[in-house]
Design a protein around this motif. Sequence first.
Motif: not given
Length: 241
Positions: A13-19, A58-67, A114-126
């Motif tokens: 949902m961030l750049d259209g690449e397959r994740i 990794d922009r596909a999964i992390c978007g514009d995260c500064v980290h 209990m669920v950890r949404i986005g252990t790695y990657g930004d949830p907004a990618a999906a």
Amino acid sequence: MTAGYVIYDGPSMLDGERIIVVVTGLAGSRNTKTGKMVQTYIIRPDMHPVEAVRTGADRAICGDCVHRGDGTGKGRSCYVTLAHGPSNVYRSYLRGVYPAATAADVADIIAGKMVRIGTYGDPAAAPLALWETLIAKAEGWTGYTHQWRTADAGWARLVMASADSVGDTRAAWLRGFRTFRVGAVAMPGREVNCPASEEAGKRTQCISCKLCMGSTSKAPVSIQIAPHGAGKRYANERIAA
């Protein structure tokens, strides 16, 4: 028990690449901070997580995260150690360890956990609907996004806005998000220090705390935590600057 499931294989949902989104830890994680929570990894299926970071893919999964650092891995301040969970999940995926399943089917499997949404990657990618379906029968969850500036308002119910300054925090509040800020000290009356953090004496674990459930949590305050994890040095430098 199956080690995990792929519940999403499609465009970011961030750049259209397959994740892909992989749900693991169905029997519980060994993470001492979070406790035995179900884990979710958002990764690229076409390259190792380290390669994705070094090439900027990794922009596909992390978007514009500064980290993310500079797009080559330099200056990366993300708390996630790529050589651990992300790499293990990627290698397991290549070996065919994780069958495909719908989020609704997996929701039945993890009901009451209990669920950890986005252990790695930004949830907004999906898609938001994917996560809403996954956690429909869960006891609770944790989730954080750096995409709060552009994310649909519906995300505020589900996740915390990841903030890296007091300015970020105040801006996210205006958009209706509660925040999880990496910083030196909490703002009195508006934030509390993460009770599962090292500086708080690890008074509890995320699995019991339940403060990071977006606006679904009725806590009147937001959360602050000192820089931590794999990128602690770079995060401290950013705060000092």
